[in-house]
Design a protein around this motif. Structure first.
Motif, PDB file in Angstrom:
ATOM      1  N   SER A 138       0.826  -1.201   0.000  1.00  0.00           N
ATOM      2  CA  SER A 138       0.000   0.000   0.000  1.00  0.00           C
ATOM      3  C   SER A 138       0.864   1.255   0.000  1.00  0.00           C
ATOM      4  CB  SER A 138      -0.924  -0.013   1.216  1.00  0.00           C
ATOM      5  OG  SER A 138      -1.687   1.178   1.281  1.00  0.00           O
ATOM      6  N   HIS A 139       1.941   1.220   0.754  1.00  0.00           N
ATOM      7  CA  HIS A 139       2.848   2.372   0.791  1.00  0.00           C
ATOM      8  C   HIS A 139       3.514   2.586  -0.564  1.00  0.00           C
ATOM      9  CE1 HIS A 139       5.671   5.240   2.567  1.00  0.00           C
ATOM     10  NE2 HIS A 139       6.606   4.648   1.844  1.00  0.00           N
ATOM     11  N   LEU A 140       3.972   1.510  -1.173  1.00  0.00           N
ATOM     12  CA  LEU A 140       4.677   1.633  -2.449  1.00  0.00           C
ATOM     13  C   LEU A 140       3.755   2.147  -3.548  1.00  0.00           C
ATOM     14  CD1 LEU A 140       6.750  -1.681  -2.362  1.00  0.00           C
ATOM     15  CD2 LEU A 140       7.593   0.647  -1.981  1.00  0.00           C
ATOM     16  N   TYR A 141       2.553   1.603  -3.613  1.00  0.00           N
ATOM     17  CA  TYR A 141       1.643   2.003  -4.688  1.00  0.00           C
ATOM     18  C   TYR A 141       0.917   3.302  -4.363  1.00  0.00           C
ATOM     19  CZ  TYR A 141       2.370  -2.396  -7.130  1.00  0.00           C
ATOM     20  OH  TYR A 141       2.935  -3.438  -7.841  1.00  0.00           O
ATOM     21  N   GLY A 142       0.946   3.732  -3.120  1.00  0.00           N
ATOM     22  CA  GLY A 142       0.284   4.985  -2.756  1.00  0.00           C
ATOM     23  C   GLY A 142       1.171   6.202  -2.832  1.00  0.00           C
ATOM     24  N   GLY A 143       2.465   6.012  -3.071  1.00  0.00           N
ATOM     25  CA  GLY A 143       3.397   7.128  -3.131  1.00  0.00           C
ATOM     26  C   GLY A 143       3.831   7.439  -4.550  1.00  0.00           C
ATOM     27  N   ASN A 144       4.512   8.555  -4.703  1.00  0.00           N
ATOM     28  CA  ASN A 144       5.060   8.961  -6.000  1.00  0.00           C
ATOM     29  C   ASN A 144       6.581   8.863  -5.894  1.00  0.00           C
ATOM     30  OD1 ASN A 144       4.339  10.001  -8.680  1.00  0.00           O
ATOM     31  ND2 ASN A 144       5.552  11.783  -8.090  1.00  0.00           N
ATOM     32  N   PHE A 145       7.139   7.748  -6.352  1.00  0.00           N
ATOM     33  CA  PHE A 145       8.552   7.461  -6.153  1.00  0.00           C
ATOM     34  C   PHE A 145       9.315   7.660  -7.461  1.00  0.00           C
ATOM     35  CE2 PHE A 145       6.345   4.929  -2.910  1.00  0.00           C
ATOM     36  CZ  PHE A 145       6.944   5.467  -1.782  1.00  0.00           C
ATOM     37  N   LEU A 146      10.349   8.483  -7.385  1.00  0.00           N
ATOM     38  CA  LEU A 146      11.117   8.896  -8.549  1.00  0.00           C
ATOM     39  C   LEU A 146      12.565   8.447  -8.409  1.00  0.00           C
ATOM     40  CD1 LEU A 146       9.725  12.537  -8.539  1.00  0.00           C
ATOM     41  CD2 LEU A 146       9.007  10.740 -10.110  1.00  0.00           C
ATOM     42  N   PHE A 147      13.221   8.197  -9.544  1.00  0.00           N
ATOM     43  CA  PHE A 147      14.626   7.815  -9.500  1.00  0.00           C
ATOM     44  C   PHE A 147      15.285   8.108 -10.838  1.00  0.00           C
ATOM     45  CE2 PHE A 147      12.374   4.059 -10.999  1.00  0.00           C
ATOM     46  CZ  PHE A 147      13.190   3.554 -12.001  1.00  0.00           C
ATOM     47  N   SER A 148      16.593   8.188 -10.785  1.00  0.00           N
ATOM     48  CA  SER A 148      17.413   8.326 -11.986  1.00  0.00           C
ATOM     49  C   SER A 148      18.682   7.523 -11.767  1.00  0.00           C
ATOM     50  CB  SER A 148      17.754   9.799 -12.246  1.00  0.00           C
ATOM     51  OG  SER A 148      18.682   9.912 -13.323  1.00  0.00           O
ATOM     52  N   TYR A 149      19.182   6.932 -12.840  1.00  0.00           N
ATOM     53  CA  TYR A 149      20.408   6.146 -12.726  1.00  0.00           C
ATOM     54  C   TYR A 149      21.655   7.015 -12.821  1.00  0.00           C
ATOM     55  CZ  TYR A 149      17.090   2.415 -13.911  1.00  0.00           C
ATOM     56  OH  TYR A 149      16.016   1.559 -13.925  1.00  0.00           O
ATOM     57  N   THR A 150      21.513   8.226 -13.325  1.00  0.00           N
ATOM     58  CA  THR A 150      22.701   9.027 -13.635  1.00  0.00           C
ATOM     59  C   THR A 150      22.689  10.419 -13.017  1.00  0.00           C
ATOM     60  OG1 THR A 150      21.632   9.772 -15.698  1.00  0.00           O
ATOM     61  CG2 THR A 150      23.067   7.844 -15.829  1.00  0.00           C
ATOM     62  N   TRP A 151      21.612  10.823 -12.366  1.00  0.00           N
ATOM     63  CA  TRP A 151      21.540  12.185 -11.812  1.00  0.00           C
ATOM     64  C   TRP A 151      20.958  12.114 -10.411  1.00  0.00           C
ATOM     65  CZ3 TRP A 151      17.871  16.298 -10.779  1.00  0.00           C
ATOM     66  CH2 TRP A 151      18.470  17.572 -10.739  1.00  0.00           C
ATOM     67  N   ASP A 152      21.510  12.938  -9.520  1.00  0.00           N
ATOM     68  CA  ASP A 152      21.093  12.920  -8.122  1.00  0.00           C
ATOM     69  C   ASP A 152      19.823  13.756  -7.938  1.00  0.00           C
ATOM     70  OD1 ASP A 152      20.847  12.731  -5.422  1.00  0.00           O
ATOM     71  OD2 ASP A 152      22.669  13.846  -4.931  1.00  0.00           O
ATOM     72  N   LEU A 153      18.688  13.073  -7.845  1.00  0.00           N
ATOM     73  CA  LEU A 153      17.410  13.762  -7.662  1.00  0.00           C
ATOM     74  C   LEU A 153      17.241  14.340  -6.260  1.00  0.00           C
ATOM     75  CD1 LEU A 153      14.757  11.480  -9.422  1.00  0.00           C
ATOM     76  CD2 LEU A 153      15.056  13.922  -9.812  1.00  0.00           C
ATOM     77  N   THR A 154      18.001  13.837  -5.299  1.00  0.00           N
ATOM     78  CA  THR A 154      17.770  14.219  -3.909  1.00  0.00           C
ATOM     79  C   THR A 154      18.383  15.562  -3.538  1.00  0.00           C
ATOM     80  OG1 THR A 154      19.769  13.147  -3.030  1.00  0.00           O
ATOM     81  CG2 THR A 154      17.791  11.777  -3.288  1.00  0.00           C
ATOM     82  N   ARG A 155      19.255  16.105  -4.393  1.00  0.00           N
ATOM     83  CA  ARG A 155      19.935  17.354  -4.033  1.00  0.00           C
ATOM     84  C   ARG A 155      19.650  18.463  -5.037  1.00  0.00           C
ATOM     85  NH1 ARG A 155      26.082  16.643  -3.448  1.00  0.00           N
ATOM     86  NH2 ARG A 155      25.779  15.445  -5.347  1.00  0.00           N
ATOM     87  N   ARG A 156      19.523  19.662  -4.514  1.00  0.00           N
ATOM     88  CA  ARG A 156      19.292  20.829  -5.363  1.00  0.00           C
ATOM     89  C   ARG A 156      20.557  21.142  -6.149  1.00  0.00           C
ATOM     90  NH1 ARG A 156      20.748  22.230  -0.355  1.00  0.00           N
ATOM     91  NH2 ARG A 156      21.794  24.225   0.035  1.00  0.00           N
TER      92      ARG A 156
END
Length: 623
Positions: A85-103
């Motif tokens: 439920s948590h996995l399908y209820g969230g909006n989870f983003l990722f990239s293999y080559t760029w750091d999405l977590t930092r501005r």
């Protein structure tokens, strides 16, 4: 790569099927599970980097005797359902080559020191959502013997991402909006409020608006995708009022407001604000909480501790949102912009030109905006500050005239409004359970009566979800982020799947439902005689009224509370502070707050005796 572990053997078989990433390993009652991304959707291509959203997930047990689809025990099935439920209820983003977590600015400042490092090694720990369930792989990947494990670590961002092309005065640009949700003190609207002793606040989000201006690569470069953009970034943050407070659901539309005046409040707020200053620089605190009525105690507590701390580089600004913008006068948000304009100009924004690296400009501060939920009013204000900054950036680039605005160009303005409205809806759904209120203003620059009707529907949706569904949702947050860790014995967690409330409490909804059915039957079914139905209706109306009154009087007993970390200490808090009312606690009200009254809420603790760690008014459960 070592071949001795079941994890390694399982990975070798997984490569025969589509696999787009490993979210981590989670340990439940009967087995550990590898959580993998089995479906993805390309969101956009940012500076040559593909950004994906995870759409499908699989849980693969390491115990060969356990099936994830047909678990052998009801507790294991319940925990697996929480994870899914948590996995399908969230909006989870990722990239293999760029750091999405930092501005962008953080990446630029540390670029030279991070050459050769993996994304997980440089990710912002606050927004590395799957950091806890990646712990095993991180521990393995940091050892010289098992460095290959590090290649399987994929940082996941819980947030939003939108990228749109912009064409203005002959210039090709891209406008991007990213929000990053903190994994600390994560949860739902009424079950995660305020601050904890470590200085983490509920619903903390960093929002970055990026403007990419296409140009020619710098002379002598290979012409990579990143090299051809002039990059501009403007960052804002939001977070719950950083004091110990909560709202207690009682089935009434408006919960009981509670302020917990604890000795740790000042130190917790100091930790929170000091951390923000260390990360972002100067901080302007914009508070939108009402100064009268129900919300006033929260505003007063916030202002009292801000004044007590009197921290350098922290400035407080209050804006009476509802009073200033009453009667749909949303243009009056300009009054707030006037108040913080000096801060915005002094804080500036980040910019980087690949053709002139020495001309980089850095954002020296941030605006922290909050209302009660950090959703609706906060969304409107943040969008307004972002529009003001975007206009400033385009003017300083020479794309707009000194008096120009993106509002003069409908296509650009429409994209901007839709981006911010979609972003607001996503944050509101994750925390509050429905799309954002007041989103018609964000989308159209106008407040409409149609928008008011839609807000009524959204408010009803929030009420239902917050009272009857968010308990399980909160359990999912706590399980995946490591706030609660299961024991290796499902029999010790039977409280998760059993209803331990008294029989009379459990029976009242059934009595009310059956009574209502009998009343409807008497009104609709054909009559077989002329005998008066007066006493018939009196009986069922009386039973319905008694059952309904019991439910309202004992409303707290009918709220779907979290079960992994019961909020008993908050619900029945009776220390110093403020409480607006004591609804839903039975006829005795405030007096009926002892451990016997709350016994069913904490039944799992009382029966199984797990270790508990004190966290101010909260307890971290470590089964």
């Amino acid at each position: 790569m070592a071949r001795c572990s079941p994890f390694t053997a399982l990975l070798e078989t997984l490569f025969l099927t589509p696999l787009y990433g490993i979210i981590g390993l989670i340990s439940l009652s009967l087995s550990e599970y590898i959580i993998v991304v089995s479906g993805r959707e390309l969101q956009a291509r940012l500076m040559g980097h593909d950004i994906y959203r995870a759409t499908e997930f699989d849980l693969l047990p390491l115990n060969p005797n356990v099936s994830a689809h047909n678990p052998p025990h009801a507790v294991e099935a319940h925990l697996l359902a929480l994870v899914r439920s948590h996995l399908y209820g969230g909006n989870f983003l990722f990239s293999y080559t760029w750091d999405l977590t930092r501005r962008l600015q953080a990446q630029s400042e540390k670029h030279e020191n991070e050459a050769g490092k993996s994304l997980w090694e440089v990710a912002d720990d606050r927004f590395f959502w799957n950091r806890f369930i990646q712990t095993r792989l991180i521990d393995l990947g940091t050892s010289d013997r098992n460095k290959d494990y590090g290649s399987y670590i994929l940082p996941i961002l819980f947030g939003t991402f939108d990228l749109r092309p912009v064409f203005l005065h002959g210039r090709h640009m891209q406008l991007c909006l990213i929000s990053r949700r903190s994994r600390f003190r994560a949860g739902t609207r009424y079950f995660r409020r305020g601050i904890d002793r470590d200085g983490h606040v509920a619903n903390f989000n960093e929002t970055e608006q990026i403007l990419l201006l296409e140009g020619q690569p710098a002379p002598g470069t290979l012409g990579s995708s990143e090299d051809k953009y002039t990059k501009l970034s403007f960052v804002q943050i939001r977070g719950s009022v950083p004091v110990f407070w909560s709202e207690i659901n009682t089935l009434r539309y408006k919960p009981d407001l509670q302020i917990m005046d604890l000795p740790d409040t000042a130190s917790a707020m100091r930790s929170h604000l000091t951390e923000q200053v260390e990360i972002y620089g100067e901080e302007a605190l914009v508070n939108l909480v009402n100064h009268t009525g129900y919300e006033k105690p929260v505003k007063d507590a916030y202002e009292r501790y801000v004044a007590l701390l009197d921290l350098p580089k922290v400035r407080y600004e209050y804006f009476d949102f509802h009073n200033e913008c009453r009667e749909m006068r949303w243009d009056r948000i300009s009054l707030l912009i006037d108040k913080v304009m000096e801060d915005l100009e002094r804080h500036s924004y980040f910019s980087s030109n690949p053709n002139d690296p020495t001309s980089a400009n850095f954002q020296k501060g941030v605006v922290r905006t909050n209302c009660m939920d950090n959703l609706d009013r906060t969304n409107v204000v943040q969008a307004s500050l972002a529009r003001w900054t975007l206009n400033r950036q385009l003017r300083e680039l020479g794309i707009l005239s000194p008096e120009g605005s993106i509002d003069d160009f409908e296509a650009v303005s429409k994209d901007f409004r839709e981006m911010w409205a979609d972003h607001a809806d996503a944050i509101a759904k994750a925390y509050g359970g429905s799309g954002a209120l007041k989103s018609d203003f964000t989308r159209t620059n106008k407040r409409t009566r149609k928008g008011l009707i839609e807000d009524g529907f959204k408010s009803t949706t929030r009420y239902l979800k917050n009272n009857f569904f968010d308990g399980a949702k909160q359990d999912g947050f706590d399980l995946v982020t490591g706030v609660w860790i299961p024991r290796k014995s499902p029999s010790s967690s039977l409280f998760l799947i059993s209803d331990t409330r008294p029989l009379i409490t459990r029976s009242m909804p059934a009595i009310a439902s059956f009574s209502l059915f009998m009343i409807c039957a008497g009104l609709t079914l054909p009559r077989s005689s002329d005998y008066s139905l007066f006493y018939y209706f009196m009986l069922w109306l009386t039973l319905f009224s008694m059952a309904f009154a019991f439910i309202i009087i004992h409303g707290i007993d009918y709220v779907a509370w979290p079960r992994l970390n019961p909020l008993t200490d908050i619900i029945y808090y009776n220390g110093p502070g403020f409480r607006s009312a004591h609804h839903g606690k039975g006829l005795k009200g405030k007096k009926d707050m002892g451990p016997k009254r709350a016994r069913w809420l904490a039944s799992g603790r009382l029966r199984n005796g797990p270790e508990e760690v004190e966290l101010g008014p909260f307890k971290k459960r470590v089964d």
